[in-house]
Design a protein around this motif. Structure first.
Motif, PDB file in Angstrom:
ATOM      1  N   ALA A 247       0.852  -1.193   0.000  1.00  0.00           N
ATOM      2  CA  ALA A 247       0.000   0.000   0.000  1.00  0.00           C
ATOM      3  C   ALA A 247       0.885   1.240   0.000  1.00  0.00           C
ATOM      4  O   ALA A 247       1.139   1.843   1.041  1.00  0.00           O
ATOM      5  N   VAL A 248       1.364   1.618  -1.167  1.00  0.00           N
ATOM      6  CA  VAL A 248       2.284   2.753  -1.267  1.00  0.00           C
ATOM      7  C   VAL A 248       1.532   4.054  -1.457  1.00  0.00           C
ATOM      8  O   VAL A 248       1.639   4.980  -0.667  1.00  0.00           O
TER       9      VAL A 248
ATOM     10  N   ARG B 156      -7.071  -0.252  -4.655  1.00  0.00           N
ATOM     11  CA  ARG B 156      -7.168  -1.657  -5.042  1.00  0.00           C
ATOM     12  C   ARG B 156      -7.347  -2.571  -3.832  1.00  0.00           C
ATOM     13  O   ARG B 156      -7.930  -3.659  -3.945  1.00  0.00           O
ATOM     14  N   LEU B 157      -6.862  -2.128  -2.683  1.00  0.00           N
ATOM     15  CA  LEU B 157      -6.933  -2.943  -1.475  1.00  0.00           C
ATOM     16  C   LEU B 157      -8.164  -2.644  -0.623  1.00  0.00           C
ATOM     17  O   LEU B 157      -8.508  -3.443   0.258  1.00  0.00           O
TER      18      LEU B 157
ATOM     19  N   GLY C 235      -6.804  -3.224   7.031  1.00  0.00           N
ATOM     20  CA  GLY C 235      -6.123  -1.959   7.290  1.00  0.00           C
ATOM     21  C   GLY C 235      -5.054  -1.673   6.253  1.00  0.00           C
ATOM     22  O   GLY C 235      -4.589  -2.581   5.553  1.00  0.00           O
ATOM     23  N   VAL C 236      -4.672  -0.414   6.143  1.00  0.00           N
ATOM     24  CA  VAL C 236      -3.528  -0.003   5.326  1.00  0.00           C
ATOM     25  C   VAL C 236      -2.668   0.927   6.162  1.00  0.00           C
ATOM     26  O   VAL C 236      -3.170   1.775   6.904  1.00  0.00           O
ATOM     27  N   ASN C 237      -1.361   0.734   6.054  1.00  0.00           N
ATOM     28  CA  ASN C 237      -0.402   1.561   6.781  1.00  0.00           C
ATOM     29  C   ASN C 237      -0.010   2.735   5.890  1.00  0.00           C
ATOM     30  O   ASN C 237       0.643   2.552   4.860  1.00  0.00           O
TER      31      ASN C 237
ATOM     32  N   GLY D  94     -14.596  -0.468   4.948  1.00  0.00           N
ATOM     33  CA  GLY D  94     -14.262  -1.531   5.881  1.00  0.00           C
ATOM     34  C   GLY D  94     -12.774  -1.667   6.120  1.00  0.00           C
ATOM     35  O   GLY D  94     -12.353  -2.446   6.968  1.00  0.00           O
ATOM     36  N   THR D  95     -11.980  -0.916   5.361  1.00  0.00           N
ATOM     37  CA  THR D  95     -10.530  -0.889   5.552  1.00  0.00           C
ATOM     38  C   THR D  95     -10.171   0.337   6.381  1.00  0.00           C
ATOM     39  O   THR D  95     -10.548   1.451   6.018  1.00  0.00           O
TER      40      THR D  95
END
Length: 352
Positions: free
Chosen positions: A241-242, A249-250, A256-258, A281-282
């Motif tokens: 997750a850049v 897309r995620l 979660g995404v950092n 939901g992320t």
């Protein structure tokens, strides 16, 4: 306007071992932007993973500095940077983030406003931050966990991905026993295969781990999403997750995404990511690289807006050359001073 560069060495208090490398120091390149006697500051740090060595960073930051001086004032330069007009399309996100930080610091000082207000937040941001324990001996891990718990840390992030997965499991078990009230996050930095992750994640769930970052190697977000669907723990994407398009897309596929400002391009980019995944939901994790308080400060101005906060990079240093965001007690916070609210510390330990 005029700009300046300065490169400094950031030594860690002790080497930090993760699954792919061990780090004991890194260089930081500071960008200063001055206008009408007021100066703003930003920082970018070297990173082998993102292929940013010292010379490359210096060259790229010098180039963006030359671009900024074309504008008559920092306010117009900041708007141009956000519009993609003040940095080339190939400028790495870490360099854009450093330029944004310096301009936000300067604009905030000129307006006598802290950066979080420029970014739309009211009260002073504050959040409990995770503190990282690297891949280390069981004795050292227990000692670190004991010190962190005594200092007030509520969240401990444990690095995983050693050659023997059982070592990682035992390390988490000992940290859990030593700091039973702590929330534990796990970060293998993409070291596991899917089969290893499926075998290990239930065991970590039984140990009370709250979530796992990037358990498998980046490059196949569909596989990561499929793993997240089956995982007994929330899966947080990091290396996968850049930027905004990666996160889109995620969204809805991982829990979660950092978001790290150095990889997405700065505070405004992080806010755009938050807006893009709202309701999917992320959830968001606010992360960082090992850097000084200057490098961490822009992210601290976003603190309190995410489920997980991992802003401890400055706490890993032997000597932090800047001050102003706290964290030693497990809580990062802004000062309320104009701009980023950080100040440089002199060699004698005095605030410049």
């Amino acid at each position: 306007m005029k700009t300046g560069l300065r490169t400094v060495r950031l030594e860690l208090a002790e080497p930090l071992r993760i699954s792919r490398a061990t780090m004991s120091a890194r260089d930081a390149v500071w960008l200063s932007v001055e206008h009408d006697g007021v100066t703003g500051h930003g920082e970018a740090v070297t990173s082998a993973f993102y292929r940013l060595d010292t010379r490359t960073l210096e060259r790229l930051i010098a180039a963006v500095g030359r671009s900024l001086v074309r504008f008559g004032d920092p306010e117009s330069a900041l708007q141009a940077l956000w519009a993609g007009e003040a940095a080339g399309a190939c400028t790495p996100p870490a360099v854009t983030a450093a330029a944004e930080a310096a301009l936000l610091d300067l604009v905030g000082k000129r307006a006598e406003q802290p950066v979080h207000r420029l970014l739309g937040a009211g009260g002073h941001p504050v959040a409990a931050t995770a503190r990282t324990i690297g891949i280390t001996s069981l004795t050292d891990a227990a000692a670190q966990a004991r010190r962190l718990a005594a200092s007030g840390f509520e969240i401990i992030k444990v690095k995983a991905g050693s050659t023997d997965p059982e070592d990682d499991v035992e390390r988490v078990r000992i940290i859990r026993d030593t700091a039973p009230r702590a929330r534990i996050l796990l970060d293998p930095n993409g070291a596991w295969t899917t089969a290893q992750a499926e075998a290990l994640l239930p065991r970590y769930a039984d140990l009370g781990v709250e979530a796992v970052e990037q358990p498998v190697a980046p490059g196949d977000p569909r596989a990561l999403g499929a793993l997240a669907e089956r995982s007994p723990l929330p899966v947080i994407a990091d290396e996968d997750a850049v930027g905004l398009e990666d996160v889109r897309r995620l969204a809805g596929r991982v829990q979660g995404v950092n978001v790290k400002l150095a990889k997405c391009g700065g505070a405004l980019a992080a806010l755009r990511i938050a807006e893009a995944i709202a309701g999917s939901g992320t959830e968001l994790m606010l992360g960082c690289l090992t850097a000084s308080s200057l490098g961490l400060a822009p992210a601290v101005h976003l603190a309190g807006r995410t489920r997980w906060t991992d802003l401890d990079g400055h706490l890993l240093l032997a000597r932090d050359p800047w001050t102003g965001i706290g964290g030693e007690d497990g809580i990062v916070r802004t000062t309320g001073l104009p701009g980023l609210g950080v100040q440089e510390v002199t060699a004698l330990g005095q605030v410049a």
